[in-house]
Design an enzyme around this catalytic site. Structure first.
Site, PDB file in Angstrom:
ATOM      1  N   ARG A 139      -5.402  32.642   4.260  1.00 56.69           N
ATOM      2  CA  ARG A 139      -4.034  32.211   4.950  1.00 56.69           C
ATOM      3  C   ARG A 139      -4.739  31.254   6.350  1.00 56.69           C
ATOM      4  O   ARG A 139      -4.007  30.631   6.853  1.00 56.69           O
ATOM      5  CB  ARG A 139      -3.440  33.620   5.460  1.00 56.69           C
ATOM      6  CG  ARG A 139      -3.923  34.473   6.311  1.00 56.69           C
ATOM      7  CD  ARG A 139      -3.156  35.468   6.757  1.00 56.69           C
ATOM      8  NE  ARG A 139      -3.777  36.560   7.365  1.00 56.69           N
ATOM      9  CZ  ARG A 139      -3.506  37.263   8.590  1.00 56.69           C
ATOM     10  NH1 ARG A 139      -2.244  36.932   8.973  1.00 56.69           N
ATOM     11  NH2 ARG A 139      -4.405  38.278   9.135  1.00 56.69           N
ATOM     12  N   SER A 179       1.564  35.125  11.310  1.00 57.47           N
ATOM     13  CA  SER A 179       1.126  35.726  10.257  1.00 57.47           C
ATOM     14  C   SER A 179       0.583  34.890   9.149  1.00 57.47           C
ATOM     15  O   SER A 179      -0.647  35.011   8.274  1.00 57.47           O
ATOM     16  CB  SER A 179       1.698  36.814   9.426  1.00 57.47           C
ATOM     17  OG  SER A 179       2.152  37.665  10.454  1.00 57.47           O
ATOM     18  N   GLU A 204      14.989  34.391   3.782  1.00 53.66           N
ATOM     19  CA  GLU A 204      14.064  33.705   2.822  1.00 53.66           C
ATOM     20  C   GLU A 204      14.938  32.698   1.759  1.00 53.66           C
ATOM     21  O   GLU A 204      14.519  31.639   1.338  1.00 53.66           O
ATOM     22  CB  GLU A 204      13.046  34.548   2.005  1.00 53.66           C
ATOM     23  CG  GLU A 204      12.233  35.408   2.917  1.00 53.66           C
ATOM     24  CD  GLU A 204      12.959  36.475   3.714  1.00 53.66           C
ATOM     25  OE1 GLU A 204      14.128  36.848   3.579  1.00 53.66           O
ATOM     26  OE2 GLU A 204      12.117  37.285   4.662  1.00 53.66           O
ATOM     27  N   PHE A 230       8.169  38.476  -0.392  1.00 52.00           N
ATOM     28  CA  PHE A 230       9.551  37.884  -0.283  1.00 52.00           C
ATOM     29  C   PHE A 230       9.614  36.455  -0.728  1.00 52.00           C
ATOM     30  O   PHE A 230      10.942  36.221  -1.328  1.00 52.00           O
ATOM     31  CB  PHE A 230       9.732  37.898   1.329  1.00 52.00           C
ATOM     32  CG  PHE A 230       9.477  38.951   2.118  1.00 52.00           C
ATOM     33  CD1 PHE A 230       9.952  40.251   1.469  1.00 52.00           C
ATOM     34  CD2 PHE A 230       8.808  39.085   3.286  1.00 52.00           C
ATOM     35  CE1 PHE A 230       9.603  41.570   2.486  1.00 52.00           C
ATOM     36  CE2 PHE A 230       8.361  40.079   3.977  1.00 52.00           C
ATOM     37  CZ  PHE A 230       8.842  41.492   3.343  1.00 52.00           C
ATOM     38  N   ASP A 245       0.634  47.952   5.636  1.00 54.39           N
ATOM     39  CA  ASP A 245       1.967  47.823   5.549  1.00 54.39           C
ATOM     40  C   ASP A 245       2.349  48.722   4.413  1.00 54.39           C
ATOM     41  O   ASP A 245       3.952  48.932   4.356  1.00 54.39           O
ATOM     42  CB  ASP A 245       2.339  46.306   5.616  1.00 54.39           C
ATOM     43  CG  ASP A 245       2.722  45.745   6.800  1.00 54.39           C
ATOM     44  OD1 ASP A 245       2.470  46.447   7.838  1.00 54.39           O
ATOM     45  OD2 ASP A 245       2.756  44.532   7.001  1.00 54.39           O
ATOM     46  N   ARG A 305      -4.324  38.048   3.147  1.00 52.25           N
ATOM     47  CA  ARG A 305      -4.392  38.503   4.632  1.00 52.25           C
ATOM     48  C   ARG A 305      -5.648  38.764   5.064  1.00 52.25           C
ATOM     49  O   ARG A 305      -6.265  38.354   6.062  1.00 52.25           O
ATOM     50  CB  ARG A 305      -3.673  39.906   4.908  1.00 52.25           C
ATOM     51  CG  ARG A 305      -3.762  40.522   6.178  1.00 52.25           C
ATOM     52  CD  ARG A 305      -2.718  41.532   6.294  1.00 52.25           C
ATOM     53  NE  ARG A 305      -3.155  41.964   8.003  1.00 52.25           N
ATOM     54  CZ  ARG A 305      -3.794  43.236   8.003  1.00 52.25           C
ATOM     55  NH1 ARG A 305      -4.021  43.997   7.032  1.00 52.25           N
ATOM     56  NH2 ARG A 305      -3.688  43.396   9.242  1.00 52.25           N
TER      57      ARG A 305
END
Lengths: 323, 256
Positions: A17, A44, A65, A90, A124, A174
């Site tokens: 990312r 993020s 989204e 998402f 998460d 991530r």
């Protein structure tokens, strides 16, 4: 394509990312038609880097989204090259119908760069860990699906996505991962890359599992087994030829992905082998289960996504070939 | 058209027909000989099931031969059951999955403004369509980004497939909702050309926010047996009914 590598011990780790954020900003400097959209996760997903450099061409669409994806479609219909980012879960789940009907069906030039894919999202937990996104995107007509293995391949994939006319799904992570590719690596959409040659078993991997496959090959070599490692970063178009040619040489296959073994890389490899050259295949990935909270390393161990798991799978595939 | 296709959505096409006629013959800056002209105005039919009305307007405006309308919904036809921007000249967005068109129109409006262009974007939504959550995401975004180059029509015919919108899942009060979402709202009779054109002029003069023209309409307008009947949402008339409908429409046209 062939690009032979050995993993460097203790090399700096970079998250895909982060590479995406830098590559997108760089692309923005070169092409004024590139715009970026995000759904309140720009820090993020790293689109904030682009947003800071080009505030007029960055659209934060808020926590919405579905609207973001169809807005990106409208921007593309009017000649822009939109990159739309949010978490993979998402981008592909929440907004699936928009990706299908507003982007893929009319073949619009939208790039979906989704971060936080797979279980390396970590703490998460399962609600935020996409284990099905490759399957969802791969099944859509007109969609190109790329899962870069490291920072360098991510940078190259961002450029390749922008150069391609049509929808692209880029799957980003991530957590930091080791550098695999040098600056001399030339990424091409639709081409699998042989990273290490071997005659005993083919290890097909994508994303964070490419580094694990390379480690597994080292371990197998210590036991006298020569594994061929193939980076299948293009899930679609899928490089049937390179995959089939590899198993013609080795006669046994392992797929390794940070995704469900259903519908992703394992599914694609199984389809290819079944139609072109059937050999024993063992799929490493999430075994039809959601993830949970934990550190990325803990989760990779808990869900069987380590080099040791690939080694076991490789031996099983070789064993099945012999019986 | 729907009779020839033996399927389709005549009711919601007829309620929107006057708005589409006004747009394509008086409002939109378009050139049918150059469907891809960059400076053209864009129109997005968000309620994609009214495709027959859009195709009729495009054909009459000269985008393709009127005879081609008979191929609606047939295999290999350019006239798909719902609008397909890749197949039909003049169609700006592929729609049909309700709730997505206003977002696409918003994206086009952002692009036009980014490039400093003066072309405008129009969209047409159904009132039942406003039951889709994405419509309100798009409403919020268009007001947030102050898209005054975006004008939307709401075909307020009061009916959806399963019955009156008030009974199925009321999106009312629609006018207040659009106002609360930051839009300039104009209420008109959607079958009065003077009011349609007046509202468009007002929208063009409205700065800093998008405009929603809430058009009160009659589902199945102009066709005696279809008017205000929900069952004509997604059902094609028989050949005899189609004859009757055309006679009704001709009478209505003469009376006007």
């Amino acid at each position: 394509m062939k690009y032979l590598v050995r993993l460097q011990e203790g090399a700096k780790k970079v998250a895909t990312r982060d590479a995406y954020g830098e590559a997108l900003a760089e692309l923005g400097r070169e092409n004024p038609d590139v715009v970026a959209l995000d759904a309140d996760l720009s820090k993020s997903t790293k689109t904030a880097v682009f947003g800071k450099a080009f505030p007029a061409r960055f659209f934060n669409m808020g926590i919405a989204e579905a609207n973001m994806m169809a807005t990106a479609a409208g921007l593309a219909a009017a000649g822009k090259v939109p990159f739309a980012s949010t978490f993979a879960v998402f981008a592909t789940g929440r907004a699936f119908d928009q990706v299908r009907n507003s982007i893929c069906y009319p073949h619009l030039n939208v790039k979906i760069a989704a971060s936080h894919a797979g279980i390396t999202v970590g703490e998460d937990g399962g609600s935020h860990q996409s284990v099905e996104d490759i399957a969802l995107m791969r099944v859509l007509p007109n969609m190109t699906v790329i899962v870069p293995a490291d920072a360098g391949e991510t940078r190259a994939a961002v450029r390749a996505a922008a150069a391609l006319d049509g929808p692209v799904y880029l799957r980003l992570g991530r957590a930091g991962g080791p550098i695999i590719f040098g600056p001399d690596y030339s990424f091409r959409v639709g081409e699998a890359v042989v990273l290490r040659e071997g005659r005993d078993v083919s290890l097909f991997a994508c994303g964070v599992m490419v580094a694990e496959a390379l480690k597994a090959a080292d371990q197998l070599a210590g036991e006298g087994l020569e594994a061929e490692v193939v980076n299948v970063s293009s899930l679609k178009p899928f490089d049937w030829r390179t995959v089939a040619e590899s198993v013609v040489r080795t006669g046994a296959a392992v797929s390794a992905e940070e995704h469900s073994i259903i519908g992703g890389l394992g599914g694609a490899v199984a389809e290819c082998l079944a139609e072109r050259h059937p050999v024993p295949l063992v799929r490493v990935g999430l075994r039809d289960t959601f993830g949970e909270s934990g550190t990325p390393d803990e989760l990779m161990k808990a869900y069987g996504l380590t080099a040791a798991d690939i080694v076991r799978a490789a031996k099983e595939a070789i064993q099945r070939r012999r019986v | 058209m729907t009779a020839a296709a033996k399927s389709g959505h005549p009711g919601g096409s007829l309620s929107a027909a006057d708005i589409l006629a006004a747009l394509y013959f008086r409002v939109l800056r378009v050139d049918p000989s150059r469907p891809g002209w960059p400076e053209r105005d864009r129109f997005v039919l968000s309620k994609g099931h009214a495709a027959p009305a859009l195709y009729a307007a495009l054909a009459e405006r000269g985008y393709f031969p009127v005879e081609e309308l008979k191929t609606l919904r047939r295999i290999h036809s350019r006239l798909q059951g719902h609008p397909d921007m890749r197949k039909t000249p003049g169609v700006e967005a592929s729609t049909g999955s309700l709730g997505q068109g206003l977002s696409m129109a918003g994206g086009m409006a952002l692009a036009g403004r980014l490039d400093g262009c003066d072309w405008r974007v129009y969209a047409l939504l159904g009132d039942g369509e406003c039951e889709e959550g994405q419509v309100w995401e798009a409403a919020m975004a268009a007001a947030h980004y102050r898209l005054d180059n975006l004008t939307a029509f709401l075909d307020n015919n009061g009916l959806q497939i399963d019955g009156p919108i008030e009974q199925v899942m009321s999106p009312n009060p629609l006018n207040d909702k659009w106002r609360a979402f930051g839009w300039h709202v104009i209420e008109i009779d959607g079958h009065d050309f003077g009011q349609i054109l007046g509202a468009v002029d007002e929208a063009k003069k409205t700065k800093g926010r998008p405009t929603m023209i809430v058009a009160r309409t009659i589902k199945g307008k102009g066709c005696s047996f279809m008017e205000n009947e929900a069952e004509w949402h997604g059902k094609a008339p028989s050949p005899e009914q189609a004859e009757q409908a055309l006679r009704d429409l001709e009478k209505g046209g003469a009376a006007r």
